[in-house]
Write an enzyme that holds these catalytic residues in place. Structure first.
Site, short mmCIF file in Angstrom:
data_model
loop_
_atom_site.label_atom_id
_atom_site.label_comp_id
_atom_site.label_asym_id
_atom_site.label_seq_id
_atom_site.Cartn_x
_atom_site.Cartn_y
_atom_site.Cartn_z
N ARG A 132 -15.03 -8.02 16.78
CA ARG A 132 -15.18 -8.19 18.23
C ARG A 132 -15.65 -6.89 18.86
NH1 ARG A 132 -9.72 -7.11 17.31
NH2 ARG A 132 -9.05 -5.20 18.34
N GLU A 187 0.86 -1.19 0.00
CA GLU A 187 0.00 0.00 0.00
C GLU A 187 0.89 1.23 0.00
OE1 GLU A 187 -2.28 -0.02 3.60
OE2 GLU A 187 -3.79 -1.39 2.83
C1 MV4 Z 1 -0.76 1.75 7.74
C2 MV4 Z 1 0.00 2.85 8.20
C3 MV4 Z 1 0.45 3.75 7.26
N1 MV4 Z 1 0.17 3.58 5.95
N2 MV4 Z 1 -1.03 1.62 6.43
C4 MV4 Z 1 -0.96 -0.60 11.87
C5 MV4 Z 1 -1.99 -1.54 12.36
C6 MV4 Z 1 -2.70 -2.02 11.16
N3 MV4 Z 1 -4.09 -2.21 11.48
C7 MV4 Z 1 -2.49 -0.99 10.13
N4 MV4 Z 1 -1.45 -0.13 10.63
C8 MV4 Z 1 -0.97 0.90 9.88
N5 MV4 Z 1 -1.24 0.83 8.56
C9 MV4 Z 1 -0.55 2.52 5.56
N6 MV4 Z 1 -0.78 2.35 4.27
C10 MV4 Z 1 0.25 2.97 9.56
C11 MV4 Z 1 -0.23 1.98 10.42
C12 MV4 Z 1 0.05 2.18 11.81
C13 MV4 Z 1 -0.96 2.33 12.75
C14 MV4 Z 1 -2.30 2.28 12.39
C15 MV4 Z 1 -3.27 2.41 13.33
C16 MV4 Z 1 -2.93 2.60 14.66
C17 MV4 Z 1 -1.64 2.66 15.02
C18 MV4 Z 1 -0.63 2.51 14.08
C19 MV4 Z 1 0.71 2.58 14.47
C20 MV4 Z 1 1.69 2.44 13.54
C21 MV4 Z 1 1.37 2.22 12.21
#
Ligand code: MV4
Length: 449
Positions: A295, A200
């Site tokens: 959940r 992504e």
């Molecule tokens: C991402 C992102 C940045 N760009 N996707 C981390 C958990 C997973 N559910 C998806 N996550 C992320 N996806 C893209 N394309 C950054 C994160 C992310 C994050 C997302 C939600 C809550 C905390 C986070 C901590 C670090 C990175």
């Protein structure tokens, strides 16, 4: 309605489910491991069944033992709480096969959400905005390099079997991507037994905003507004709140409508029923679906306090086949709420800090709710998640909730273990937090001792 509910969890969430169930006239069965025999959730339930030794695989993840406990006590339903067996489609199916109602979504919906790459594809086809990325898992590093050319760098490599941030790695250029693609594939294989990886566009500092969903088995599906969960450390949430400061006081109303519409469309695409959460990233003015969780979430109380909905009560009624009588237009926000996860850990170094709760005196006050798994005299063991309680504080405004939170956290007396309460106070004093200018990297730069 059910006559007897088995609660397949521990600590604060077991207690909370127990309280709600009893309030609906349902009798309750707790299950516990040897490490937890003395905790309040065990004695507060009408019955309690030992599952096995302390390790989760022998107790709270031990599906045969949980099913046996349900059968031997004559439970007609099982509430899995969060974590442990809550998102296990095989467990949900096994309950069904045994004639016991699983309080959660249909196993088929759980399976559709499990593969993050397929989930992306499914919701994207339903018109939900997803992060620009590949349609499917990638066969090899060359396919990843080709895809990255059209997506644009930086890109993020994710494991389709992952979720919750496990196995993710970013790449700023083709050389890095080649390396990261192999790393991510190997890790996915080791962690999930499947090597599927997709990429992504990488957002370096997004906000994490999620939407609560409730749906019944008669086709009625609503959203219960959003929560912001950007304050986290290494994918462990620390503070959650509702509303998101991005949408408070009617700000960005058009974007919030887009978010809610997308969340409903995603839940419908999965064939969802019961309580669930659709997770989004917010970056540069846009919202993007990342995954859906099958959940009840840890942070559901901030939704309860700001909407007046009893989410666990609705989970039970929906699972029993009742109609969700709440209309979308009935879901209105009242005020603001913050949740602080109280962890048994060092507030500076973040090391775990198990031990005896020699003194444990939770605060009281206007708008203060404490969902706690422990009482004074209990011991926090190193066997499970270090979260010992959730302090949830509401107010008419975010500013009022923040002031009440500071009072409550300062009044929380715990001796015998270290907790992250000092970290929470540093967060609440931070001007950037107070301004509501949040992103997932907040704790890398702010609230330092
Ligand atoms: C991402 C992102 C940045 N760009 N996707 C981390 C958990 C997973 N559910 C998806 N996550 C992320 N996806 C893209 N394309 C950054 C994160 C992310 C994050 C997302 C939600 C809550 C905390 C986070 C901590 C670090 C990175």
């Amino acid at each position: 309605m059910f006559k007897k509910l088995l609660i397949a969890n521990r600590g604060e969430i077991s207690r909370r489910i127990n309280t709600v169930a009893k309030g609906m006239g349902i009798s309750t069965v707790a299950v516990y491991s040897d490490a937890d025999a003395e905790l309040p959730f065990v004695r507060e339930a009408d019955q309690a069944v030992r599952l096995g030794p302390a390790p989760a695989k022998d107790s709270y993840l031990n599906i045969p033992a949980i099913l046996e406990a349900a059968k031997s006590t004559g439970a007609d339903a099982v509430h899995p709480g969060y974590g442990f067996v809550s998102e296990n489609a095989e467990f949900a199916s096994a309950c069904k096969a045994a004639g016991i109602t699983f309080v959660g979504p249909p196993p088929e919906a759980m399976l559709r959400m499990k593969d993050k790459s397929q989930a992306r594809k499914l919701v994207s086809a339903a018109g939900v905005p997803v992060v620009p990325g590949t349609e499917d898992v990638l066969p090899d590093a060359n396919a990843a390099l080709a895809a990255a050319e059209s997506i644009g760098y930086p890109v993020l490599c994710k494991a389709a079997g992952g979720g919750g941030g496990i196995g993710m790695a970013a790449a700023n250029n083709p050389a890095e991507l080649e390396k990261v693609f192999r790393q991510c594939t190997d890790r996915a294989k080791a962690a999930f037994g499947r090597e599927g990886v997709y990429i992504e566009r990488y957002f370096p500092a997004p906000r994490h905003i999620e939407v609560q969903i409730l749906g019944d088995h008669h086709g009625h599906l609503i959203h219960c507004l959003e929560r912001e969960c950007s304050i986290q450390r290494r994918h462990q949430k620390v503070v959650e709140e509702a509303p998101s400061p991005l949408f408070a006081d009617g700000r960005n109303a058009e974007l919030s409508q887009k978010l809610f519409t997308a969340a409903i469309a995603a839940a419908r695409a999965f064939g969802y029923a019961n309580a669930g959460t659709v997770e989004f990233l917010y970056s540069d003015g846009g919202i993007y679906f990342i995954e859906m969780n099958a959940r009840l979430q840890v942070e559901h109380p901030v939704t309860e306090l700001t909407t007046g909905l009893d989410l666990i009560g609705w989970q039970l009624r929906i699972a029993a086949g009742e109609k969700l009588t709440v209309k979308q237009e009935d879901v209105k926000r009242r005020g603001a709420a913050l949740e602080f996860r109280i962890y048994a850990e060092d507030p500076v170094k973040f090391f775990p800090s198990p031990g005896p709760l020699k003194v444990y005196q939770p605060p009281t006050g206007e708008g203060v709710r404490l969902d706690s798994g422990y009482a004074e005299g209990n011991t926090v063991t190193p066997n499970y998640d270090p979260m010992i309680a959730k302090l949830i504080v509401s107010g008419a405004t975010r500013a009022e909730a923040i002031e009440r939170s500071i009072q409550a956290l300062k009044g929380f007396r715990i001796e015998g273990i270290k907790t992250n309460i000092p970290l929470h106070l540093r967060i609440l004093q931070d001007p950037v937090f107070r301004a509501g200018d949040l992103n997932t990297r907040f704790l890398e730069h702010h609230a330092k001792p």
